[in-house]
Design a protein around this motif. Structure first.
Motif, PDB file in Angstrom:
ATOM      1  N   ALA A  14       0.852  -1.197   0.000  1.00  0.00           N
ATOM      2  CA  ALA A  14       0.000   0.000   0.000  1.00  0.00           C
ATOM      3  C   ALA A  14       0.879   1.235   0.000  1.00  0.00           C
ATOM      4  CB  ALA A  14      -0.925   0.009   1.213  1.00  0.00           C
ATOM      5  N   LYS A  66      -1.233  -2.226  -5.975  1.00  0.00           N
ATOM      6  CA  LYS A  66      -1.203  -1.696  -4.614  1.00  0.00           C
ATOM      7  C   LYS A  66      -2.493  -0.960  -4.261  1.00  0.00           C
ATOM      8  CE  LYS A  66       3.720  -0.909  -5.232  1.00  0.00           C
ATOM      9  NZ  LYS A  66       3.998  -2.323  -4.998  1.00  0.00           N
ATOM     10  N   ARG A  67      -2.788  -0.934  -2.981  1.00  0.00           N
ATOM     11  CA  ARG A  67      -3.747   0.040  -2.485  1.00  0.00           C
ATOM     12  C   ARG A  67      -3.061   1.403  -2.470  1.00  0.00           C
ATOM     13  NH1 ARG A  67      -6.794  -2.206   2.925  1.00  0.00           N
ATOM     14  NH2 ARG A  67      -7.705  -4.095   1.991  1.00  0.00           N
TER      15      ARG A  67
END
Length: 504
Positions: A228, A250-251
Motif C-alpha cells: 500500500a 497496490k492500495r
C-alpha cells in the motif's frame, strides 16, 4: 542531482532496521535553511536498488510484528507518545530550521500529529471484529481484520512531521511495517522520529526511512513487496502515484492539491471573518493544502472586508521563524519565484494588488526565500491566480452577488478539498454543508482539518483513491478483512488453571 553544499557540511543518512545507514551512491541534494538561504546538509538520494534493500528489511520484520499481540504493540505506541510529548520542542525546532514555518506553527504541527498517535493507541478497540453465534445450526461466523505487510508513505515538504504521523501510527499499530520517503527538502524530522521509535522499543525494521527523489518514489510504487502507498502532494503527482501504484497491484490513497474557498455572507461578523482570513491565508506562509486562497465576498460587503483584511495583513511581521515573527519564508528559492510569478500574472490579468508581499521588509539574516502577505482583489475565475494552486501567502478576493453564485463557483472548481462559510444564519449554513461538493467543510471555521478520530480527505481532484487518512478509514486502509465460518464437534475442556487470565 548535484550539490552545492560546503565541504564541511554534515551528510544525512537513511534509517534501516533500527540504525542510521549512509547512502551508498554518489547522488546528493542540498538541504537549506529557508530563512537564510544557507545550505545546512547534504542528503543522499537512494537508488532503486537501495530502496529495494530497505523494503526487504521491512518485509523481514513484518511476520514478527504482525504476530506481536495488540497489547504489546499498543505499549510501544504509548511509550512513543510519552517520548514525543516530552521532546516535542526539539522536533518543532527541526521543522522551523528546514521548512521555515514560525515556531508556534511548527509546535502546532507536532501537536496535530500527536493526535493521530493517541488515536492509534486505541487500536485494540479499533481492530475489534464481530461475531455471530449459531448463524446456522452449530455454525459460528466472525469477522477479523489483519495487516497488509509493508506499506510505503511518501510525504510532502509542508508538514514534515504531521503528514507522516497521519499514516504511520495507524499502520504500525495495526501490525504493518513502514517505509517512509520524506520530502528531500525537509528530511531531518523523519530521521528524528525514527530514533524516537527506537527509544520507544519498536523492533528493528518496523519503521524505516529512505531519502530520495523520483527514482526512490518509482521504486516504492513498483516494488511487489510494498502492499500500500499513502501519498500527499500536488494533484499531478498524486494522479501519477495513484495510477502507477494501482497498476502494480497496490492500495493507494493519494491526497492532492486544493483551491479552498472561504465564503463570507453579508450577515457574517466581518471582523471575525477578516481575522480568520488572515490566519487561514497566511499561516505557514500559505504552504498548506488546507490554506484559504480564494475568499468569496457575497453582496456589498467586499470593500469593507478587503479593507479589514488589508489592515491586518500590513501589520504582520515576516521573517526568520525563530525570531517570533508572524510568518516565515517559503521553503525554497524556486517556491519564492513561483509565488511572485503568480502575483505578477494576476496583476497583468487585471487583479488589483492591495497588499504586495513582493516589496515587504523581512526580519532575517542572509537571503531567505521570503514573500510577505499578499492580497489581490477583483480576481475572476479565469485568472491563473484562481485556477492554479499557488501554495504561498496569496489571498485572492472574488466578488459575487449571491449565495447561489458562491456555491456554483465552488462546485465548478476541479478541486474539492476544503471550504468554509462565514455566516450567522444556521439555516443557510445547513444548506451550504448539504449542497457544496467538497470533502471537508467549516462553518465559521476557516481550516476545517478534522480531529484524528475522523478522517481527512477531499473530493474530486483533491483525492485519488477511495480511502481518506486516519480515523476509521485509515484503519481500514491499512488492514484487510476476513470472515471466518466455524463448525466444531462438541468441545471438551480439560485441565485446571486457577491463574488470572491475561491478554498478553
Amino acid at each position: 542531482m548535484t550539490t552545492t553544499a560546503p565541504a564541511d557540511v554534515r551528510t544525512l543518512t537513511h534509517w534501516v532496521s533500527g540504525a542510521a545507514l549512509p547512502g551508498s551512491g554518489d547522488r546528493f541534494s542540498d538541504v537549506t535553511d529557508p530563512a537564510t538561504g544557507a545550505v545546512t546538509a547534504r542528503l543522499p538520494l537512494a537508488s532503486a536498488a537501495e530502496v529495494g534493500d530497505v523494503v526487504a528489511a521491512a518485509r523481514s520484520a513484518f511476520p514478527a510484528w504482525r504476530d506481536t499481540s495488540l497489547t504489546k504493540r499498543t505499549q510501544v505506541l504509548f511509550r512513543f507518545r510519552e517520548l514525543l510529548n516530552a521532546r516535542a520542542g526539539e522536533l518543532a525546532e527541526l521543522i522551523t530550521a528546514e521548512h521555515g514555518k514560525v515556531a508556534s506553527d511548527a509546535a502546532g504541527e507536532v501537536a496535530r500529529g500527536q493526535e493521530v498517535v493517541e488515536f492509534a493507541c486505541g487500536m485494540p478497540h479499533l481492530l475489534k471484529g464481530s461475531a455471530t453465534e449459531n448463524a446456522s445450526t452449530g455454525v459460528d461466523v466472525a469477522s477479523i481484520r489483519q495487516p497488509l505487510g509493508v506499506v510505503g508513505i511518501i510525504s510532502p515538504f509542508n508538514f514534515p512531521a504531521m503528514v507522516p504521523m497521519w499514516f504511520f501510527p495507524v499502520a504500525i499499530a495495526a501490525g504493518n511495517t513502514v517505509v517512509l520517503k520524506p520530502s528531500e527538502k525537509v528530511p531531518s524530522a523523519a530521521l528524528w522520529i525514527a530514533e524516537l521509535w527506537r527509544e520507544a522499543g519498536l523492533p528493528d525494521g518496523v519503521f524505516n526511512v529512505v531519502n530520495g527523489d523520483k527514482e526512490a518514489v518509482d521504486a516504492l510504487l513498483t516494488d511487489p513487496d510494498v502492499k500500500a502507498i499513502s501519498f500527499v502532494g500536488s494533484t499531478p503527482i498524486a494522479r501519477y502515484v495513484y495510477e502507477t501504484g494501482t497498476a502494480h497491484g497496490k492500495r493507494v490513497q493519494a491526497l492532492g492539491g486544493a483551491k479552498n474557498h472561504m465564503v463570507v455572507l453579508p450577515d457574517a461578523d466581518l471582523d471575525l471573518a477578516a481575522d480568520q482570513a488572515i490566519n487561514a491565508g497566511f499561516g505557514s506562509a500559505g504552504e498548506r493544502c488546507m490554506a484559504v486562497s480564494a475568499l468569496v465576498a457575497v453582496g456589498d460587503i467586499a470593500d469593507t472586508l478587503v479593507d479589514k483584511i488589508a489592515e491586518r495583513a500590513r501589520a504582520l511581521r515576516t521573517g526568520d521563524g525563530r525570531r517570533g515573527c508572524d510568518m516565515g519564508p517559503l521553503v525554497t528559492r524556486a517556491a519564492q519565484d513561483r509565488v511572485t510569478g503568480y502575483v505578477e500574472a494576476g496583476e497583468a490579468e487585471g487583479a488589483t494588488v492591495v497588499v504586495d508581499g513582493r516589496v515587504d521588509t523581512f526580519d532575517a539574516d542572509g537571503e531567505g526565500f521570503f514573500v510577505g502577505p499578499t492580497l489581490l482583489d477583483h480576481v475572476t475565475t479565469d485568472m491563473s491566480v484562481y485556477t492554479d494552486e499557488i501554495f504561498g501567502p496569496v489571498l485572492s478576493v472574488l466578488r459575487v452577488e449571491s449565495y447561489d453564485a458562491a456555491v456554483d463557483m465552488i462546485n465548478a472548481n476541479p478541486y474539492g478539498n476544503g471550504t468554509a462559510l462565514f455566516t450567522c444564519d444556521g439555516g443557510v449554513a445547513r444548506r451550504f454543508q448539504n449542497e457544496v461538493e467538497v470533502g471537508m467543510i467549516g462553518i465559521n471555521v476557516p481550516v476545517p482539518v478534522p480531529m484524528a478520530y475522523y478522517s481527512f480527505g477531499g473530493w474530486k481532484n483533491s483525492l485519488f483513491g477511495d480511502t481518506h487518512a486516519h480515523g476509521t478509514e485509515g484503519v481500514h486502509f491499512y488492514t484487510r478483512g476476513k470472515v471466518v465460518t466455524t463448525r466444531w464437534p462438541d468441545p471438551s475442556h480439560r485441565g485446571v488453571d486457577l491463574g488470572f487470565p491475561t491478554n498478553g
